[in-house]
Design an enzyme around this catalytic site. Sequence first.
Site, short mmCIF file in Angstrom:
data_model
loop_
_atom_site.label_atom_id
_atom_site.label_comp_id
_atom_site.label_asym_id
_atom_site.label_seq_id
_atom_site.Cartn_x
_atom_site.Cartn_y
_atom_site.Cartn_z
N ASP A 1 66.69 14.95 23.05
CA ASP A 1 67.28 14.30 21.88
C ASP A 1 67.61 15.41 20.88
O ASP A 1 66.72 15.99 20.25
CB ASP A 1 66.25 13.31 21.31
CG ASP A 1 66.69 12.72 19.97
OD1 ASP A 1 67.70 13.19 19.40
OD2 ASP A 1 66.00 11.80 19.49
N LYS B 1 75.38 13.62 11.54
CA LYS B 1 74.34 14.52 11.02
C LYS B 1 74.83 15.96 11.01
O LYS B 1 74.10 16.86 10.61
CB LYS B 1 73.08 14.41 11.88
CG LYS B 1 72.39 13.06 11.78
CD LYS B 1 71.08 13.07 12.49
CE LYS B 1 70.55 11.70 12.82
NZ LYS B 1 69.93 11.02 11.70
#
Length: 418
Positions: free
Chosen positions: A205, A231
């Site tokens: 991840d 992000k």
Amino acid sequence: MTNGYEINVEDIKKDFPIFKINMSGKPLVYLDSAATSQKPQQVIDSIVKYYSEYNANIHRGIYDIAERATEEYTNSKEKLANLIGANSVRNIVYVRNTTEAINLVALSWGNTNIEKGDHILISDMEHHSNLVPWQLLAKRKGAILDYIKLDSNNEKFDMENFKENLEKNPKIVAVTHASNVLGTINDVKYITKEAKKHGSVVLVDGAQSAPHIPVNVKSIGCDFFALSAHKMLGPTGIGALYGTEEILSSMEPLFGGGDMIDAVTRYSHSWNSLPWKFEAGTSNIEGGIAFGAAIDYLNTVGMEKIRRHEEKLVKYALESLESIKNIEIYGPKKDETSIKSGVVSFGINGAHPHDVAEIFNSEGIAIRAGHHCAMPLVTEVLRKGAVSRMSFYLYNNEEDIDKAVAAISKVKKIFHLE
Ligand code: PMP
């Protein structure tokens, strides 16, 4: 630039229109980039440019603007492949976000490869998006979900426990590269190497690593890597699943429809080539194109420089906070910033994290308080109802941290704490 910082934050800030606004009547101090990053004008402009100059669907029209849209969208994948060290666009599937990327693996790869009694190994540091999809898969299949425990300081993986879990030969090991609560940067290269000795597939991840540290998926050796554009200076609604050619080729598409097919007859169809077989229907074209612009921006500054900037900032923040009384800091401390991303979670004894965030807001400072979508970590491991979190990016500087420290003093004053 001062104190050895290589990024001129004043110049960078000029590219981000959000920093012209005030919050609570004060210039915005944004310390919540782990939730989502701010966007430079270049990214915003790329969306306007697409809609005003070459709006068309991709992979369909043969007219000029459709070809340009297709080219820009594919270029964005090429840029991402280069950024994370993938071989080619064939390894890059665009999805909505990290969450969707992991669910795609759990549903497509998981449904074919996981059987009753198989082990799935994740960790006590996971965000819900690398946890709930595996719970769902385990439930569907009767598989067993195991967790890598944290060390006695709740900072890093307990590597002995990791090795013990590997003895169960998990079918998949799915771990976060960088924790969104502790800031810990995990040695995913080593984890992958060890997991491979047991024949496990490895998913990383990368939601909190790809935006902040140089990543090379081939050097890590993982099978899958998931990330979100929002992000990393890009827009919401677009993210990516990296997969090796071997594993993506072995998987079935999750959705059927336009674009993912090669040919269709009344009762059968064949799949499009990689990565398009996983992208049914009209894509988030503006998102893909703007993600390309975000990657251009990151490359102009340089990922190495961004990491060095954040490591200096996090060291400064930890030094500042560690000298304050009655503060608890979670995750690696100031002597371990080489394994700490720009994320600092903390608690002030005697003040609820939500009140802390409110008081920060009154000072124009955006931080996040809560369980940060990592409830097992926050409530079961750290044994807290909530924690406060500051997170940094290339547009933050020491002045922002000084303002945060002043806000902590304000909290203490309001609650009459020492
Ligand atoms: N993993 C981690 C470590 C995260 O921090 C986040 C976002 N907070 C996610 C996954 C999920 O990202 P998204 O909401 O963009 O799918």
